[in-house]
Design a protein around this motif. Structure first.
Motif, PDB file in Angstrom:
ATOM      1  N   GLY A 169       0.786  -1.138  -0.085  1.00 42.81           N
ATOM      2  CA  GLY A 169      -0.019   0.028  -0.103  1.00 42.81           C
ATOM      3  C   GLY A 169       0.944   1.275  -0.087  1.00 42.81           C
ATOM      4  O   GLY A 169       0.349   2.326   0.444  1.00 42.81           O
ATOM      5  N   LYS A 170       1.890   1.499  -0.669  1.00 46.92           N
ATOM      6  CA  LYS A 170       2.708   2.730  -0.898  1.00 46.92           C
ATOM      7  C   LYS A 170       2.138   3.356  -1.924  1.00 46.92           C
ATOM      8  O   LYS A 170       1.252   2.810  -2.891  1.00 46.92           O
ATOM      9  CB  LYS A 170       4.138   2.278  -1.191  1.00 46.92           C
ATOM     10  CG  LYS A 170       5.029   1.435  -0.241  1.00 46.92           C
ATOM     11  CD  LYS A 170       5.352   2.512   0.924  1.00 46.92           C
ATOM     12  CE  LYS A 170       6.113   1.766   1.942  1.00 46.92           C
ATOM     13  NZ  LYS A 170       6.680   2.599   2.902  1.00 46.92           N
ATOM     14  N   ASN A 171       1.865   4.529  -1.632  1.00 47.30           N
ATOM     15  CA  ASN A 171       1.224   5.484  -2.617  1.00 47.30           C
ATOM     16  C   ASN A 171       2.320   6.434  -3.453  1.00 47.30           C
ATOM     17  O   ASN A 171       3.163   6.932  -3.120  1.00 47.30           O
ATOM     18  CB  ASN A 171       0.568   6.537  -1.876  1.00 47.30           C
ATOM     19  CG  ASN A 171      -0.453   6.165  -1.065  1.00 47.30           C
ATOM     20  OD1 ASN A 171      -1.665   5.185  -1.560  1.00 47.30           O
ATOM     21  ND2 ASN A 171      -0.453   6.254   0.181  1.00 47.30           N
ATOM     22  N   THR A 173       2.172   8.927  -7.665  1.00 53.37           N
ATOM     23  CA  THR A 173       1.327   9.449  -8.594  1.00 53.37           C
ATOM     24  C   THR A 173       2.412   9.465  -9.635  1.00 53.37           C
ATOM     25  O   THR A 173       3.498   9.554  -9.370  1.00 53.37           O
ATOM     26  CB  THR A 173       0.863  11.072  -8.216  1.00 53.37           C
ATOM     27  OG1 THR A 173      -0.305  11.209  -9.099  1.00 53.37           O
ATOM     28  CG2 THR A 173       1.745  11.868  -7.891  1.00 53.37           C
ATOM     29  N   LYS A 205      -0.027   1.863  -4.766  1.00 55.68           N
ATOM     30  CA  LYS A 205      -1.160   2.439  -5.100  1.00 55.68           C
ATOM     31  C   LYS A 205      -1.134   3.593  -5.694  1.00 55.68           C
ATOM     32  O   LYS A 205      -0.387   4.501  -5.317  1.00 55.68           O
ATOM     33  CB  LYS A 205      -2.109   2.372  -3.821  1.00 55.68           C
ATOM     34  CG  LYS A 205      -2.585   1.194  -3.438  1.00 55.68           C
ATOM     35  CD  LYS A 205      -3.797   1.308  -2.658  1.00 55.68           C
ATOM     36  CE  LYS A 205      -3.491   1.887  -1.367  1.00 55.68           C
ATOM     37  NZ  LYS A 205      -4.432   1.810  -0.092  1.00 55.68           N
ATOM     38  N   CYS A 207      -2.510   7.252  -6.929  1.00 51.29           N
ATOM     39  CA  CYS A 207      -3.634   8.342  -7.004  1.00 51.29           C
ATOM     40  C   CYS A 207      -3.346   9.258  -8.093  1.00 51.29           C
ATOM     41  O   CYS A 207      -2.164   9.345  -8.603  1.00 51.29           O
ATOM     42  CB  CYS A 207      -3.605   8.909  -5.766  1.00 51.29           C
ATOM     43  SG  CYS A 207      -1.939  10.047  -5.498  1.00 51.29           S
ATOM     44  N   CYS A 244      -5.245  13.091  -5.043  1.00 45.39           N
ATOM     45  CA  CYS A 244      -4.301  12.450  -3.886  1.00 45.39           C
ATOM     46  C   CYS A 244      -4.469  13.099  -2.678  1.00 45.39           C
ATOM     47  O   CYS A 244      -3.672  12.772  -1.662  1.00 45.39           O
ATOM     48  CB  CYS A 244      -2.714  12.918  -4.738  1.00 45.39           C
ATOM     49  SG  CYS A 244      -2.374  11.965  -5.976  1.00 45.39           S
ATOM     50  N   VAL A 247      -4.315  10.591   0.674  1.00 45.76           N
ATOM     51  CA  VAL A 247      -3.283   9.776   0.887  1.00 45.76           C
ATOM     52  C   VAL A 247      -2.018  10.751   1.056  1.00 45.76           C
ATOM     53  O   VAL A 247      -1.965  12.003   1.045  1.00 45.76           O
ATOM     54  CB  VAL A 247      -3.074   9.002  -0.425  1.00 45.76           C
ATOM     55  CG1 VAL A 247      -3.973   8.230  -0.733  1.00 45.76           C
ATOM     56  CG2 VAL A 247      -2.257   9.735  -1.435  1.00 45.76           C
ATOM     57  N   LEU A 249       1.816  10.556  -0.024  1.00 42.38           N
ATOM     58  CA  LEU A 249       2.375  10.016  -1.388  1.00 42.38           C
ATOM     59  C   LEU A 249       3.749   9.586  -0.629  1.00 42.38           C
ATOM     60  O   LEU A 249       4.622  10.312   0.173  1.00 42.38           O
ATOM     61  CB  LEU A 249       2.647  11.112  -2.342  1.00 42.38           C
ATOM     62  CG  LEU A 249       1.562  11.326  -2.968  1.00 42.38           C
ATOM     63  CD1 LEU A 249       1.507  12.955  -3.762  1.00 42.38           C
ATOM     64  CD2 LEU A 249       1.467  10.240  -4.010  1.00 42.38           C
TER      65      LEU A 249
END
Ligand code: BGC
Length: 380
Positions: A169-171, A173, A205, A207, A244, A247, A249
């Motif tokens: 579950g690291k974010n 973009t 993940k 965004c 985003c 979350v 990031l």
């Protein structure tokens, strides 16, 4: 106008620097010293068309090529298009009128094809420099870096920084360069091919849009018109208040340093980030190298433009002399990857190098590209 004055100044400074390396005392026997050297400009005119000067590397590319070609006895003229393809086409037409032997083009967009075709009609060979000129078969050679590899180096750096093999579950973009620049697709595809399995597994993940490669209809949503910093900053601001917002990031895929610093600017302004996400880059721009050492930018991909300029000058010289290009530096010859849509051009690919805090001094200073003082200041 201001930009062309700036470009001239940068080129003059770079050429001046080269001149400083000459011995202070002129040899007494001037004729002897010149023996074997080509007479200045005897080889004829080579035109160099660069796409823009708002990205730091380009005036440097032009200065390095000018130096290499002058040493081979050519007269060199440089023109910057300021991101405007119609302006670049006029500049290429101007080189044609002046009877250039070869024109080296770092194109703005596919619409450069028209000017390349008029060059061919006039019997002048064009070399695509760094960016493929698509939509035409009127030229034969392309010198560039391994653009797909630039993207994989960025993807691998994100994978390592976020420890994606173990993480959940690291974010992230995702940003791309200009949609009109063929390289932007290769950069995205290289990075995406590394990151995609982790998005599929849920380790990562995204965004905002996460197109499945540059052919995906959603890809243009990640692009940055004209590689302009302000556009990337505005898009990052929109993401931070939109897709985003909810979350934290961990990473941002940025295709180059100019955009990376703009993205970091938006993240800093947002106030939510005590620790900045890992932001990628490309080009080894001076301020980004300083920021990498300080831990503010994650990494860059260094493409030693001294080597690319040398390769372009060697290809140009071979074309003037009527032979098949022979490159002296390390490169891969690729006759399958770069398709203009009309034909596959012979491409000479140089090797990009990933740069982070650990190897920044080695790659950027010990290689002689910058001085330690320039890196410490983040400016020349
Ligand atoms: C080049 C990059 C550069 C970008 C923006 C790309 O075509 O390969 O080095 O950062 O254009 O100028």
């Amino acid at each position: 106008m201001k930009k062309s004055i700036l470009l001239m100044a940068v080129i003059a400074a770079a050429v001046g620097l080269a001149a400083c390396n000459k011995p202070a005392e002129e040899p007494k026997d001037a004729q002897k010293a010149d023996a074997g050297k080509p007479a200045a400009s005897a080889g004829g005119l080579i035109g160099i068309a660069i796409p823009e000067t708002h990205v730091e590397r380009w005036p440097g590319d032009a200065a390095f090529m000018k130096k290499e070609l002058e040493a081979k006895g050519y007269k060199v003229e440089v023109a910057s298009a300021d991101g405007d393809q119609s302006k670049q086409n006029k500049q290429i037409e101007d080189f044609i009128t002046k009877g250039a032997k070869v024109i080296i083009v770092g194109s703005v967009s596919e619409a450069a094809a028209q000017a390349v075709e008029s060059a061919k009609k006039a019997g002048i060979q064009v070399i695509a420099y760094d960016r493929l000129i698509t939509g035409t078969d009127a030229y034969d050679y392309y010198v560039t870096f391994d653009n797909y590899k630039v993207g994989t180096i960025q993807g691998e750096a994100i994978k390592a920084a976020l420890d994606l093999d173990k993480a959940k579950g690291k974010n992230i973009t995702l940003f791309s360069g200009a949609a009109t620049d063929n390289n932007a697709r290769f950069f995205y595809d290289g990075a995406w091919d590394v990151l995609k399995p982790y998005v599929a597994s849920g380790a990562l993940k995204a965004c905002g849009p996460a197109p499945d490669g540059s052919k995906d209809a959603a890809w243009p949503k990640t692009t940055t018109e004209g590689w302009v910093a302000e556009k990337a900053k505005a898009r990052m601001e929109t993401l931070l208040t939109g897709d985003c917002k909810a979350v934290q990031l961990d990473a941002v895929l940025s295709p180059n340093d100019t955009l990376a610093r703009a993205i970091i600017g938006a993240l800093e302004q947002d106030g939510k980030y005590k620790t900045l996400p890992f932001v990628t880059g490309q080009d080894g721009e001076l301020l980004s190298v300083k920021w990498i050492i300080e831990g503010k930018q994650g990494m860059t991909v260094f493409k030693d433009t001294r080597n690319l300029a040398k390769a372009a000058a060697e290809v140009a010289d071979s074309l003037v002399k009527g032979g098949k290009p022979a490159l002296s530096g390390k490169h891969k010859e690729d006759t399958t990857t770069y398709n203009t849509g009309k034909k596959v051009v012979t491409s000479y690919l140089l090797e990009p190098v990933g740069v982070n805090k650990a190897n920044a001094t080695k790659e950027m200073v010990e290689s002689g590209f910058y001085t330690a003082d320039q890196v410490a200041k983040g400016t020349k």
